[in-house]
Write an enzyme that holds these catalytic residues in place. Structure first.
Site, PDB file in Angstrom:
ATOM      1  CG  HIS A  61      -1.740   1.478   1.519  1.00  0.00           C
ATOM      2  ND1 HIS A  61      -2.170   1.851   0.466  1.00  0.00           N
ATOM      3  CD2 HIS A  61      -1.747   1.847   2.612  1.00  0.00           C
ATOM      4  CE1 HIS A  61      -2.935   3.086   1.180  1.00  0.00           C
ATOM      5  NE2 HIS A  61      -2.278   3.209   2.291  1.00  0.00           N
ATOM      6  CG  HIS A 104      -0.600   7.363   1.526  1.00  0.00           C
ATOM      7  ND1 HIS A 104      -0.804   7.738   2.837  1.00  0.00           N
ATOM      8  CD2 HIS A 104      -1.539   6.166   1.558  1.00  0.00           C
ATOM      9  CE1 HIS A 104      -1.340   7.015   3.486  1.00  0.00           C
ATOM     10  NE2 HIS A 104      -2.044   6.249   2.879  1.00  0.00           N
ATOM     11  CG  ASP A 107       3.381  -4.158 -22.162  1.00  0.00           C
ATOM     12  OD1 ASP A 107       4.532  -3.339 -22.258  1.00  0.00           O
ATOM     13  OD2 ASP A 107       2.787  -4.763 -23.085  1.00  0.00           O
ATOM     14  CG  HIS A 166      -6.776   4.819   1.700  1.00  0.00           C
ATOM     15  ND1 HIS A 166      -6.892   3.945   2.367  1.00  0.00           N
ATOM     16  CD2 HIS A 166      -5.565   5.308   2.119  1.00  0.00           C
ATOM     17  CE1 HIS A 166      -6.002   3.590   3.215  1.00  0.00           C
ATOM     18  NE2 HIS A 166      -4.919   4.424   3.009  1.00  0.00           N
ATOM     19  CE1 TYR A 194      10.033  -7.186 -18.338  1.00  0.00           C
ATOM     20  CE2 TYR A 194      10.527  -6.251 -20.557  1.00  0.00           C
ATOM     21  CZ  TYR A 194      10.839  -6.029 -19.074  1.00  0.00           C
ATOM     22  OH  TYR A 194      11.734  -5.282 -18.710  1.00  0.00           O
TER      23      TYR A 194
HETATM   24  O1  LIG Z   1      -3.071   4.933   4.865  1.00  0.00           O
HETATM   25  C1  LIG Z   1      -2.628   4.214   6.225  1.00  0.00           C
HETATM   26  C2  LIG Z   1      -3.720   4.839   7.198  1.00  0.00           C
HETATM   27  O2  LIG Z   1      -4.979   5.108   6.448  1.00  0.00           O
HETATM   28  C3  LIG Z   1      -1.391   3.630   6.248  1.00  0.00           C
HETATM   29  O3  LIG Z   1      -1.099   2.678   5.494  1.00  0.00           O
HETATM   30  C4  LIG Z   1      -0.104   4.399   6.437  1.00  0.00           C
HETATM   31  O4  LIG Z   1      -0.398   5.658   7.025  1.00  0.00           O
HETATM   32  C5  LIG Z   1       0.962   3.845   6.672  1.00  0.00           C
HETATM   33  O5  LIG Z   1       0.667   3.177   8.199  1.00  0.00           O
HETATM   34  P1  LIG Z   1       1.440   2.176   9.062  1.00  0.00           P
HETATM   35  O6  LIG Z   1       2.769   2.829   9.297  1.00  0.00           O
HETATM   36  O7  LIG Z   1       1.898   0.809   7.966  1.00  0.00           O
HETATM   37  O8  LIG Z   1       0.804   1.752  10.107  1.00  0.00           O
END
Ligand SMILES: O=C(CO)[C@@H](O)[C@@H](O)COP(=O)(O)O
Length: 233
Positions: free
Chosen positions: A106, A108, A131, A171, A225
């Site tokens: 995950h 941002h 791709d 998000h 690839y």
């Molecule tokens: O997006 C969020 C919280 O909404 C988390 O992925 C991000 O702030 C990282 O949090 P962690 O340090 O992994 O607890």
């Protein structure tokens, strides 16, 4: 797998996951302590994830958190004195419901989050998307952290979908892969295409790629690839 083999497997994943967090910084996908990487322990109902809110500069194999597939920290394991990532429940949900997934990431990252803020899928208008993602990058539902809702949104959106990335509305991107490195690659590539398509659309009308061409590009990239030893083969 005997106890020594399991421990060796856990240690290998700890080392890989700790090192892969540096890739999120290298590619400019996170700021401060945002984002997280996890990796499934092959052959065990376990995964490794980063500790919550710990500086990327301080992440190392010994402070990664070992969890079971319910997201519960394994008592007494190295690093278990720290709280796991705040997204642990989401990662755990994915591992429970998508057995082929070996890694979850995950971030941002800015351009992907901007598409998520609009709740807008990224259209497949460049061959790099065909791709890597086999089509558009989908949007998942708005879900507030704290229960299984983010994980459920990831699974419901990506199950049966070619994309390894989902833009969780308001998000940001979550990505999956056959292993943690594959999921990190998807996180790097989703930000790259989010940026490119954003700029392309600012400059003019986007030209969709015909589905038949998308299918051919995706199949080639997945099957030809790189090297035969690549993890996705
Ligand atoms: O997006 C969020 C919280 O909404 C988390 O992925 C991000 O702030 C990282 O949090 P962690 O340090 O992994 O607890």
């Amino acid at each position: 797998m005997n106890a020594d083999e399991l421990q060796a497997s856990i240690d290998t994943v700890r080392t890989e996951v700790a090192a892969l967090h540096a890739e999120l910084v290298r590619y400019g996908l996170v700021v401060w302590t945002g984002g997280n990487v996890s990796g499934r322990v092959p052959g065990a109902d376990l995964f490794v994830i980063k500790p919550s809110g710990v500086s990327y500069d301080d992440l190392e194999p010994g402070n990664m958190i070992l969890c079971d597939l319910d997201g519960t920290v394994v008592p007494g394991s190295p690093g278990s004195e720290r709280a796991p990532s705040s997204d642990t429940a989401a990662h755990a949900y994915v591992y429970r419901h998508m057995p082929a997934v070996g890694g979850v990431v995950h971030t941002h990252s800015s351009y992907a989050v901007a598409w998520a803020a609009r709740g807008e899928p990224i259209p497949c208008v460049i061959t790099a998307m065909a791709d890597e993602f086999g089509g558009p990058i989908p949007v998942g539902p708005f879900a507030i952290i704290g229960d299984d809702s983010i994980g459920r949104g990831i699974v419901e959106t990506l199950t049966g979908h070619r994309s390894r990335a989902v833009l969780m509305q308001n998000h940001g991107p979550f990505t999956i892969g056959v292993n943690a490195k594959d999921a990190v690659k998807a996180a790097v590539m989703v930000e790259d295409v989010a940026r490119t398509v954003h700029h392309a659309r600012q400059a003019g009308e986007l030209i969709p790629i015909p589905q038949e061409a998308i299918d051919r590009l995706y199949d080639r990239y997945q099957q030809v690839y790189g090297q035969r030893t690549d993890a996705r083969r």
